[in-house]
Design a protein around this motif. Structure first.
Motif, PDB file in Angstrom:
ATOM      1  N   TRP A  13       0.814  -1.205   0.000  1.00 30.21           N
ATOM      2  CA  TRP A  13       0.000   0.000   0.000  1.00 30.21           C
ATOM      3  C   TRP A  13       0.852   1.261   0.000  1.00 30.21           C
ATOM      4  O   TRP A  13       0.381   2.328  -0.399  1.00 30.21           O
ATOM      5  CB  TRP A  13      -0.920   0.041   1.231  1.00 30.21           C
ATOM      6  N   ILE A  14       2.107   1.122   0.464  1.00 29.56           N
ATOM      7  CA  ILE A  14       3.005   2.274   0.523  1.00 29.56           C
ATOM      8  C   ILE A  14       4.403   1.843   0.080  1.00 29.56           C
ATOM      9  O   ILE A  14       4.753   0.658   0.099  1.00 29.56           O
ATOM     10  CB  ILE A  14       3.094   2.877   1.943  1.00 29.56           C
ATOM     11  N   ASP A  15       5.188   2.833  -0.353  1.00 29.56           N
ATOM     12  CA  ASP A  15       6.603   2.644  -0.638  1.00 29.56           C
ATOM     13  C   ASP A  15       7.381   3.723   0.103  1.00 29.56           C
ATOM     14  O   ASP A  15       6.883   4.847   0.296  1.00 29.56           O
ATOM     15  CB  ASP A  15       6.886   2.783  -2.145  1.00 29.56           C
ATOM     16  N   LYS A  16       8.609   3.374   0.504  1.00 26.46           N
ATOM     17  CA  LYS A  16       9.438   4.370   1.158  1.00 26.46           C
ATOM     18  C   LYS A  16      10.178   5.180   0.118  1.00 26.46           C
ATOM     19  O   LYS A  16      10.757   4.636  -0.814  1.00 26.46           O
ATOM     20  CB  LYS A  16      10.428   3.699   2.110  1.00 26.46           C
ATOM     21  N   ASP A  17      10.117   6.491   0.271  1.00 16.92           N
ATOM     22  CA  ASP A  17      10.754   7.402  -0.671  1.00 16.92           C
ATOM     23  C   ASP A  17      11.617   8.370   0.149  1.00 16.92           C
ATOM     24  O   ASP A  17      11.141   9.402   0.616  1.00 16.92           O
ATOM     25  CB  ASP A  17       9.705   8.166  -1.479  1.00 16.92           C
ATOM     26  N   GLY A  18      12.889   8.012   0.303  1.00 18.27           N
ATOM     27  CA  GLY A  18      13.770   8.831   1.134  1.00 18.27           C
ATOM     28  C   GLY A  18      13.349   8.744   2.593  1.00 18.27           C
ATOM     29  O   GLY A  18      13.325   7.673   3.178  1.00 18.27           O
ATOM     30  N   TYR A  19      12.980   9.905   3.149  1.00 16.73           N
ATOM     31  CA  TYR A  19      12.593   9.949   4.562  1.00 16.73           C
ATOM     32  C   TYR A  19      11.070   9.899   4.746  1.00 16.73           C
ATOM     33  O   TYR A  19      10.576  10.138   5.849  1.00 16.73           O
ATOM     34  CB  TYR A  19      13.140  11.233   5.211  1.00 16.73           C
ATOM     35  N   GLN A  20      10.344   9.627   3.679  1.00 16.89           N
ATOM     36  CA  GLN A  20       8.892   9.601   3.814  1.00 16.89           C
ATOM     37  C   GLN A  20       8.303   8.410   3.070  1.00 16.89           C
ATOM     38  O   GLN A  20       8.977   7.737   2.293  1.00 16.89           O
ATOM     39  CB  GLN A  20       8.276  10.902   3.267  1.00 16.89           C
ATOM     40  N   TYR A  21       7.043   8.159   3.334  1.00 17.79           N
ATOM     41  CA  TYR A  21       6.315   7.086   2.663  1.00 17.79           C
ATOM     42  C   TYR A  21       5.288   7.702   1.717  1.00 17.79           C
ATOM     43  O   TYR A  21       4.676   8.738   2.013  1.00 17.79           O
ATOM     44  CB  TYR A  21       5.591   6.206   3.681  1.00 17.79           C
TER      45      TYR A  21
END
Length: 225
Positions: A13-21
């Motif tokens: 449902w989510i992916d990590k992108d740097g310091y955020q999801y």
């Protein structure tokens, strides 16, 4: 929070992108569904208190129509809130057609109604004979003056719904009355086309059978203030 994020990540449902999801397309679909559910719960909550007074036709409309309803309910610390809402809508219209306006609603708005008729607002009311007699006896001078205006029409009908239905320029109002006390428990207003179509049909059906009230002679016989 971390356990929840890990669970969301496992479900894609989510992916990590740097310091955020960020939400994936799957996550966006779930979020949209949750938002719809919250909207349904909020709509159900506001309808719950007036459900028993709603016309059958309104309860049969799809949910999307329900969500377009503005519901103003009388509260112990604000018993006249529905009347105040109705007055605010009256101030913005140039025509009023009302099936069963009822004393409990219109009596508190009488000063405004008198003013609107003086300003040329076209008004046609269909109500029970005893309601017309109440206003004629309570406000004989102003009632007689109103009756003489061509743009003010009073009709009477002996078989009216238990709720009031008003057609204004931009909206439809539904007045929910307490059966025992006759007080206004809630006012519903909406600009939903489906409700407008239903209200127009309901009004015209009763107008076809309504009788014009001959109040002029009666007004002349009532003692003036």
């Amino acid at each position: 929070m971390r356990r929840t994020l890990d669970e969301f990540n496992d479900r894609r449902w989510i992916d990590k992108d740097g310091y955020q999801y960020v939400a994936t397309r799957l996550g966006e679909a779930i979020a949209s569904g949750i938002e719809d559910l919250i909207e349904r719960v909020e709509t159900e909550r506001k309808l719950r208190s007036v459900w028993q007074w709603l016309p059958d036709a309104i309860s049969a409309f799809p949910f999307e129509t329900w969500s377009d309803l503005t519901i103003t309910v009388a509260e112990p610390d604000a018993p006249y809130r529905p009347v105040g809402r109705f007055e605010s809508l009256l101030r913005e219209t140039t025509t009023v057609r009302f099936l069963r306006p009822e004393v409990a609603l219109m009596d508190l708005c009488f000063d405004l109604l008198y003013q609107l008729i003086a300003e040329g607002v076209e008004m046609r009311l269909i109500d029970r004979p005893e309601c017309h007699r109440y206003f004629l006896s309570t406000y004989p001078n102003r009632s007689s003056e109103m009756i003489r205006q061509d743009h003010f029409t009073i009709l009477e009908h002996d078989n009216l719904p238990s709720y009031g239905t008003g057609l204004l320029d931009d909206c439809v109002t539904i007045s929910c009355y307490e059966r025992d006390s006759g007080t206004v428990h809630a006012l519903i207003d909406t600009d939903a086309p489906a409700v407008r179509e239903w209200a127009e049909s309901l009004y015209e059906t009763h107008r076809a059978d309504a009788r014009r009230v001959e109040l002029q002679k009666s007004a002349e016989s009532v003692p003036h203030d």
